[in-house]
Design a protein around this motif. Structure first.
Motif, PDB file in Angstrom:
ATOM      1  N   GLU A 234      -3.174 -36.307  17.417  1.00  0.00           N
ATOM      2  CA  GLU A 234      -2.809 -37.657  17.846  1.00  0.00           C
ATOM      3  C   GLU A 234      -3.585 -38.713  17.054  1.00  0.00           C
ATOM      4  OE1 GLU A 234      -6.067 -35.971  20.422  1.00  0.00           O
ATOM      5  OE2 GLU A 234      -4.078 -35.298  19.772  1.00  0.00           O
ATOM      6  N   SER A 237      -1.173 -39.312  14.228  1.00  0.00           N
ATOM      7  CA  SER A 237       0.257 -39.297  14.539  1.00  0.00           C
ATOM      8  C   SER A 237       0.963 -40.603  14.194  1.00  0.00           C
ATOM      9  CB  SER A 237       0.478 -38.966  16.019  1.00  0.00           C
ATOM     10  OG  SER A 237      -0.100 -39.971  16.838  1.00  0.00           O
ATOM     11  N   ALA A 238       0.293 -41.737  14.357  1.00  0.00           N
ATOM     12  CA  ALA A 238       0.971 -43.020  14.104  1.00  0.00           C
ATOM     13  C   ALA A 238       1.419 -43.138  12.663  1.00  0.00           C
ATOM     14  CB  ALA A 238       0.047 -44.179  14.468  1.00  0.00           C
ATOM     15  N   ARG A 241       3.096 -38.012  12.097  1.00  0.00           N
ATOM     16  CA  ARG A 241       4.169 -37.401  12.874  1.00  0.00           C
ATOM     17  C   ARG A 241       5.090 -38.416  13.513  1.00  0.00           C
ATOM     18  NH1 ARG A 241       6.674 -32.469  12.532  1.00  0.00           N
ATOM     19  NH2 ARG A 241       7.995 -32.274  14.355  1.00  0.00           N
ATOM     20  N   SER A 242       4.560 -39.585  13.899  1.00  0.00           N
ATOM     21  CA  SER A 242       5.407 -40.629  14.474  1.00  0.00           C
ATOM     22  C   SER A 242       5.854 -41.643  13.429  1.00  0.00           C
ATOM     23  CB  SER A 242       4.647 -41.355  15.602  1.00  0.00           C
ATOM     24  OG  SER A 242       4.341 -40.460  16.648  1.00  0.00           O
ATOM     25  N   GLN A 250      10.858 -33.835  11.267  1.00  0.00           N
ATOM     26  CA  GLN A 250      11.734 -33.551  12.400  1.00  0.00           C
ATOM     27  C   GLN A 250      13.145 -33.222  11.917  1.00  0.00           C
ATOM     28  OE1 GLN A 250      11.348 -36.844  15.199  1.00  0.00           O
ATOM     29  NE2 GLN A 250       9.125 -36.768  15.005  1.00  0.00           N
TER      30      GLN A 250
END
Length: 399
Positions: A234, A237-238, A241-242, A250
């Motif tokens: 996390e 992640s910004a 992954r995000s 994805q």
């Protein structure tokens, strides 16, 4: 070209030259980590590794050659020697070819754009003529741009957050090599940039490769293909992954399901492999990851698994030597050591506490610096960097 002394020079996480002897030795040291299996039948399976010259693709090639005796084709896209040295991937491919010859494995290395239709045509002909068909396809591609072979449109990938701009801590090195902890802000990606990144780094090209091989009848019964992915903490992640790269990953994972449906005709399977964090040339482009990697190693030390160690596990699972370690979404998980709750908590605590004054205490800066320089063949144990080396080495020719 006469021999010369090669020294590291550049800015940030980009060095302008690579050291041939250091690159050769790094492949030898990867090979030393891998133990050959005694139960590999016959000549070994046939594999195509797309992205075989660097990072996890290189590790997968070395691990496959040594542990499971793979034969086949590797594709890299590297700069040859000229005014500068060749890229590190250029020299590591020469070393990997020498390893394949030592092991008496027929493996052909191509220096070509994996996105191009001409490359696919050349590889398909090569597979048909030399190997008959494939048992495995490893897809490990990180690229700044891709041209769609149907429309001719060139897409550019970006590493940016989605939804909101992001400020993060990061580790950088000044021109004199001093490590500096800074805060940087990364602007929000536009919808067009996010979509373009998916076109470059998502599953579109992986799917085209499988379709082309299937259409030519080059997939053996039980064929398996895996595309390499990453999730991470996390803390990153910004921006990952995000962010735009995460959207591409994805898409890669969704594509695995679509490819898997096509492979039912040969009893095959398509998977993604979620690998753990590592110092690679691709990861160095991600803001904040240098700091994160230094913190992870400070917490784990030698328990931080290298790409070659993870690639051994991947091959054992792909070949059925070990059972597949899948999560609820059907992804191979090679990153459980990184995302263990205890590890995540300790890394997060250091991330929150680290300041310019405490970075030397909380972050394994020297390990990270060494790992980064080794990407270019420097700081490799056993290499005399004061000695001149021949940099004008030719790309390996097929036997």
């Amino acid at each position: 070209m006469p021999e010369r002394v090669v020294s590291p020079s550049g800015r940030g996480f980009l060095l302008l030259d690579a050291h041939p002897a250091g690159c050769f030795e790094s492949v030898a040291q990867m090979r030393a980590v891998v133990e050959a299996r005694k139960d590999v039948p016959g000549p070994g399976p046939t594999a195509l590794v797309i992205g075989s010259s660097a990072g996890y693709g290189l590790a997968a090639t070395v691990a496959g050659l040594v542990r499971h005796g793979i034969r086949g084709v590797g594709i890299g896209f590297e700069r040859p020697p000229g005014r500068r040295t060749g890229t590190a991937g250029w020299y590591r491919t020469i070393a990997t070819d020498a390893l394949a010859r030592e092991l008496d494995r027929e493996f052909v290395f191509l220096n070509a754009d994996a996105f191009a239709d001409s490359t696919k045509a050349e590889v398909l002909d090569l597979v048909a003529d030399r190997f008959g068909a494939l048992d495995y396809l490893i897809y490990s591609v990180a690229a700044p741009r891709r041209t769609d072979p149907v429309t001719g449109t060139t897409f550019q990938s970006v590493i940016k957050p989605i939804g909101a701009a992001h400020t993060t801590k990061t580790l950088e090195f000044d021109s004199d090599g001093t490590a500096v902890l800074r805060q940087i802000s990364v602007e929000l990606a536009t919808d067009q940039e996010a979509a373009a990144t998916v076109q470059v780094m998502g599953g579109a090209d992986w799917s085209l490769w499988v379709d082309a091989l299937a259409d030519r009848g080059l997939l053996r019964p039980g064929f398996r293909t895996v595309a390499l992915s990453y999730i991470g903490s996390e803390l990153t992640s910004a921006i990952y992954r995000s962010g735009t790269i995460g959207a591409a990953k994805q898409h890669l994972e969704v594509t695995a399901g679509r490819i898997g449906q096509r492979l039912t005709a040969v009893g095959g399977r398509a998977l993604t492999s979620v690998n753990g964090a590592a110092v690679t040339q691709a990861s160095m482009a991600i803001p904040g990851l240098a700091l994160y990697l230094g913190l992870v190693h400070a917490v784990l030390g030698d328990d931080m698994q290298s790409p070659i160690e993870q690639s051994v596990r991947m091959w054992d699972q792909l070949t059925g030597a070990e059972p597949l370690d899948l999560d609820d979404e059907g992804r191979i998980r090679l990153d459980r050591w990184e995302l263990d709750p205890s590890v995540r908590a300790r890394v997060a605590e250091r991330w929150e506490s680290v300041t310019p004054g405490t970075a030397a205490e909380l972050v394994d800066i020297e390990w990270f610096r060494t790992q980064f320089r080794r990407l270019y063949g420097f700081d490799v144990p056993g290499v005399d960097y004061s000695r001149p080396v021949e940099t004008d080495r030719p790309w390996p020719t097929p036997r």
